[in-house]
Design an enzyme around this catalytic site. Structure first.
Site, PDB file in Angstrom:
ATOM      1  CB  CYS A  84      -0.959  -0.049   1.191  1.00 11.92           C
ATOM      2  SG  CYS A  84      -2.400   1.012   0.999  1.00 11.92           S
ATOM      3  CG  HIS A 192      -3.490  -3.836   3.192  1.00 12.99           C
ATOM      4  ND1 HIS A 192      -2.493  -3.169   3.869  1.00 12.99           N
ATOM      5  CD2 HIS A 192      -4.212  -2.887   2.568  1.00 12.99           C
ATOM      6  CE1 HIS A 192      -2.616  -1.862   3.664  1.00 12.99           C
ATOM      7  NE2 HIS A 192      -3.657  -1.664   2.877  1.00 12.99           N
ATOM      8  CD  GLU A 194      -0.818  -5.634   5.712  1.00 13.20           C
ATOM      9  OE1 GLU A 194      -0.767  -6.222   4.622  1.00 13.20           O
ATOM     10  OE2 GLU A 194      -1.016  -4.403   5.822  1.00 13.20           O
TER      11      GLU A 194
END
Lengths: 220, 82, 729
Positions: A84, A192, A194
């Site tokens: 990002c 993302h 994560e």
């Protein structure tokens, strides 16, 4: 394997990246923006709004002390992952080609997002199969990847496109969601991984992504 | 002192969704345009008193930070301030 | 205009100031009285009634009166939360107004030492056929999104409501929720003569000057020209301030912390001193300003954002300044604690103002205004039989699903980062959000609610419903409601009829919150939400926090599997007054608000949360706006699992489908558990019956053997999903 998550003023996905690495028993630490990076095998530039994202996203972060010797780091073949805002910083650094513009609909978009894995020959995706569909959430206002035709040709020729959007949410050229550098050790992506670390939170495809990195270092 | 007025805009070849949105908004008010493009306006106050020197400095600023030449371009106007 | 009128004071108030000071106040002093005695800061018109709230409970650690309330959630942790309005600034500059609203409420949370973990909001506008309302919605959503996203706090839940009464008076209520170890709770009590007062954060400019008194008068064309009263937010600065403050909260030398909100330095210093029973001396020449030649009074009442006031033990100034420097924040020692109980303002060595803290901070008299039952309440009669029957209820359903109030709000919440920090278990779009509490198995369930149409028809009943509906939303996730914060948005309190509705709403909240054992721990009052043309409905927004002991048990509204039984809990009555159906199909806002029985709600909630905990429930959804049929659709949409319903009723079919009777849920459960579930509800004295099962990909409803609804989920979902998107893009 050792990992470091760089914390810029304004980073806010630093904790999420740290959490997933910790969960997978990776030795991980935070690196404050005015510290130097050491010999970490993986450097994560996390999501967020570094320096408020004023002027342009990532434009000011690239001058941080923590990034002073990032190029040497990359040359040594260590891994760098920009998620990002991290991806935006990597393009500002010219570690990756292209630029990220405002989303086509002009609005910030937060949602689940299906990606097609295009390239499994990278340290970040070796546990996926080409063509796999993975769900990594997106949350950005400026994720519209731009590169000129010539640059796009290069990306395709060198197999640098790693993830494409199944349904392009932001207007990115060629549905590009994530790319690597020529050598394949620097990955920038808007989605993302994560955040996809727990079924309770909506999915865990991201674990395969980070396990790929761990697997890569086991082989090296 | 010299004041530099810098306008940073997206290159012509690059779609400017903000400009498009404003164009449409104006049309709702029956104000028709050929094209609208939106950019950033930056004002910088410099100690220099020669425009040449100021230009050199501003160009460097643009090159190194203010402009991303991948997608943007810029123009500058100078004003000498007593 | 008299000099006291210029700062919004009455003659009587000015007289009291002169008596209190024993002299005429100078301009600086008068400005300070003007802002602090404004309704916005002093709550002079509401304080007396707010005392009626039940604010105590075994979990309450901090009730109203501090920056935010705090409630014990076990594991040595406390949840800190508050809701606040930013209505007037948002009407003038929607983006900045909403953004600074979020900034302000976040500071209220981390001032208490808590790390914010979630934001919520309740926003209201006129209908979107008006371009101006579209612009307001767009600006407000952008503002909330950009600020929250940048600071990195997920915005997890909220409500977006449309009604003509908000056309000139949009409402923006922002709520924030934080977590702290309960022994670390900080309070804003200035103490210790000689201790230093430090101002940190943004530089001080002329923005927002007079914001507090500005929020206390009706919006007129004049205020459109007062644009400078709106502040500009800087989320990046806020993020730095947040991290720096949390780093410092552990330090023993930090005596007290207070954020600078309405009325800036004046209110923050005065409030802290008042709580501590001491005085404060402030040297305005030490304040870092961003504009030249600012007057002492401008510095004292500036509402520049992202600033905090610290009281630090003498001798530790350097320590604290070092931390601020690390975070690149401006910070300066601007004063000290003194023992004479005055707020003394100096410019260098020269004293430019000196007023007793008690007079300034507590001197605006709390008044109980006179009130009178509004006449309109007698003109709301609805003759249900006179409503012409709708020919095709499928069409009616589509119209209701397309109504701005029912249609999917994804266009709104997808602009909010609701996942950052990876703790969001139940996302926006359901009944309440569920956010995990790090380091524990627990989660918080969070919601904001108010159906102001009910409050218009019956402010007492409507306010009760707001509390009970919030509690139902929480219960539907499996959590137990534990406390509330309220944002009371009303029109001009000087109008006796408005004041009546205000009082009734407070009584309603009090009643429901007592029964549900959800004390009020914080809140905010916003008056004067009216223009020349319209006044808003009474809008007592309720923010509620619930506790889920096991985050793995969180329940969502979506049907999970085919072949499950669908259960309707609660009783469906002949209640169509104030409903979305009545508004959308007949264009009327009439009738009685649905009746609300908090005792029954309490039993229903207790039983439901128990069943969810035992793992017997697949999905749970509160029945609210749009009635049972809309609730069924919402359960079906996400996983596109259909449902067939067969019921017998003596009610008119449309009323059965769209009635908004309170205390109801739609549940789905595996067939083998159904008997146990129904029996358990009966044991709690609550009606529950199987009305159908999940099946196919259609919504089918048969009433007394006649099929009245028969539509594919895809068709219904499309109109519901696309409506807002189409209007806004």
């Amino acid at each position: 394997m050792k990992a470091g998550v760089i914390v810029f003023p304004g980073s806010n996905c630093d904790i999420d990246a740290y959490k997933v690495l910790e969960k997978l028993n990776v030795e991980v630490k935070y690196i404050w923006h005015d510290e130097k990076i050491d010999d970490e095998d993986l450097i994560v530039l996390p999501g967020g709004f570094s320096y408020g994202d004023y002027l342009r996203c990532g434009a000011i972060a690239r001058f941080a002390k923590a990034l002073e010797n990032i190029n040497e780091h990359i040359e040594k073949g260590k891994l760098v992952l920009g998620i990002c805002n991290g991806f935006q910083i990597l393009t500002e650094l010219k570690a990756l080609p292209g630029a990220l513009l405002r989303n086509k609909n002009l609005n910030f978009i937060c949602s689940d997002c299906n990606l097609i894995v295009e390239n499994t020959d990278t340290p970040f995706t070796n546990l996926f199969k080409k063509g796999d569909i993975v769900n990594f959430p997106i949350a950005h206002g400026e994720g519209n990847y731009y590169i000129d035709d010539e640059g796009l040709g290069e990306l395709i020729k060198n197999n640098q496109i790693v993830f494409r959007y199944q349904n392009n949410p932001n207007g990115s050229v060629a549905d590009i969601a994530g790319i690597v550098n020529k050598r394949g050790n620097v990955l920038g992506m808007m989605p993302h991984p994560e955040r996809a670390q727990d079924k309770l939170l909506g999915g865990e495809d991201g674990l395969v992504f980070f396990k790929s990195v761990i697997a890569y270092f086991k082989e090296v | 002192m010299i004041k530099a007025y810098i306008d940073v805009t997206l290159k012509k070849s690059i779609l400017d969704p903000q400009g498009t949105a404003v164009k449409k908004g104006l049309e709702k008010l029956s104000l028709y345009t050929e094209d609208v493009r939106i950019g950033k306006h930056i004002e910088v106050l410099l100690k220099e008193d020669k425009i040449e020197a100021a230009r050199e400095k501003i160009d460097e600023m643009c090159r190194r930070l203010l402009v991303n030449f991948e997608v943007e371009t810029y123009s500058v106007r100078f004003e000498v301030i007593e | 205009m008299n000099r006291y009128e210029k700062v919004g004071l009455t003659k009587e108030e000015y007289k009291r100031i002169v008596e209190g000071l024993n002299r005429e106040p100078n301009d600086l002093e008068l400005s300070m009285f003007g802002v602090l005695w404004s309704e916005h800061c002093s709550y002079k018109n509401s304080r007396a009634l707010l005392k009626l709230f039940n604010t105590k409970g075994e979990r309450v650690l901090q009730g109203p009166g501090e920056n935010a309330g705090a409630v014990d959630i076990g594991d040595d942790l406390a949840v800190v939360f508050k809701i606040e309005s930013h209505n007037h600034p948002s009407a003038l500059e929607p983006y900045q107004g909403a953004a600074t609203g979020v900034g302000g409420i976040l500071r209220d949370i981390f001032t208490m030492g808590a790390r914010p973990i979630a934001n919520l909001n309740s926003i209201r506008f006129g209908h979107l056929n008006d371009e101006r309302n579209k612009r307001l919605l767009k600006g407000v959503v952008n503002g909330i999104g950009n600020y929250g996203n940048s600071v990195g706090i997920p915005t997890v839940a909220g409500e977006t409501v449309f009604d003509d009464c908000y056309s000139d008076n949009p409402l923006v209520n922002a709520m924030s929720v934080g977590i702290i170890r309960k022994d670390k709770l900080k309070r804003a009590i200035a103490q210790g003569v000689g201790n230093s007062v430090i101002l940190v954060g943004h530089t001080t400019g002329r923005d927002g000057i007079g914001g507090a008194s500005f929020a206390s008068c009706n919006l007129t064309e004049e205020s459109e020209a007062m644009r400078s009263a709106v502040q500009v937010g800087d989320p990046f600065m806020e993020k730095l301030l947040l991290e720096a403050c949390l780093e410092l909260m552990d330090k023993e030398y930090v005596v007290a912390v207070q954020d600078l909100g309405a009325a800036g330095l004046t209110s923050s210093s005065c409030e802290m001193a008042l709580r501590g029973g001491c005085g404060i001396k402030i040297d305005v020449s030490k304040v870092v300003t961003r504009e030249e030649n600012m007057l002492p009074e401008e510095i004292m009442i500036s509402e520049s954002q992202e600033r905090m006031l610290f009281v630090v033990k003498k001798g530790y100034e350097e320590e604290i300044l070092k931390v601020f420097k690390k975070w690149n924040l401006n910070a300066a020692v601007i004063g000290e604690i003194i023992d004479d109980k005055n707020l003394t303002v100096t410019a260098g060595d020269k004293v430019v103002g000196c007023v007793p803290v008690e007079l300034l901070g507590d001197g605006a008299k709390a008044t109980l205004r006179s009130y009178r039952r509004p006449k309109y309440l007698d003109e709301l009669h609805l003759d249900i039989d006179s409503l012409k029957r709708v020919e095709d209820l499928n069409d009616a359903l589509i119209k209701v699903l397309k109504s701005e109030n029912i249609a999917s709000k994804e266009w709104v919440y997808r602009q909010y980062d609701y996942m950052v920090r990876t703790n969001t278990i139940v996302r926006p779009g359901g009944d309440a959000a569920v956010v995990a509490v790090e380091g524990t198995d627990k989660a918080l369930s969070l919601t904001v609610d108010c159906n102001s149409r009910y409050c218009y028809l019956d402010p007492y009943e409507g306010a009760k419903i707001a509390v009970c509906e919030a509690a139902r939303n929480i219960a539907a996730t499996g959590a137990t409601p534990i406390a509330i914060t309220d944002c009371l948005n009303f029109a001009n309190p000087e109008d006796e009829e408005v004041y009546y509705t205000f009082r009734q709403a407070i009584l309603g909240i009090t009643e429901a919150s007592k029964v549900l054992n959800t004390p009020v721990v914080s809140g905010n009052v916003s008056f004067y939400n009216e223009s020349n043309k319209t006044r808003i409905y009474p809008t007592p927004t309720i923010g509620m926090v619930g506790l889920l002991e096991d985050k793995n048990k969180a329940c969502t509204i979506d049907f999970k599997e085919l072949g499950d039984s669908v259960i309707l809990v609660g009783e469906t009555l002949n209640e169509i007054g104030g409903s979305e159906y009545l508004k959308v199909i007949y264009g009327k806002v009439l009738g009685s608000a649905p009746r609300c029985y908090p005792e029954i709600e309490k039993n229903t909630i207790e039983c439901l949360t128990k069943l969810i905990k035992e793992g017997l429930i697949q999905s749970a959804h509160d029945v609210s706006e749009g009635g049972m049929i809309v609730a069924l659709c919402e359960c079906a949409f996400k996983n596109e699992i259909g449902v067939e319903v067969n019921v017998k009723t003596s009610l008119r079919e449309d009323i059965f489908l769209f009635s908004e009777s309170q205390g109801r849920f739609i549940l789905s459960a595996k067939k083998e558990y159904v008997d146990e579930i129904i029996t358990e509800f009966k044991r709690y004295g609550v009606l529950a019956e199987v009305i159908g099962e999940t099946k196919g990909s259609k919504i089918e409803v048969n009433i007394n053997g006649t099929r009245v609804i028969d539509k594919s989920i895809c068709d219904l979902k499309r109109v519901w999903e696309e409506e807002l998107q189409c209007i806004m893009d």
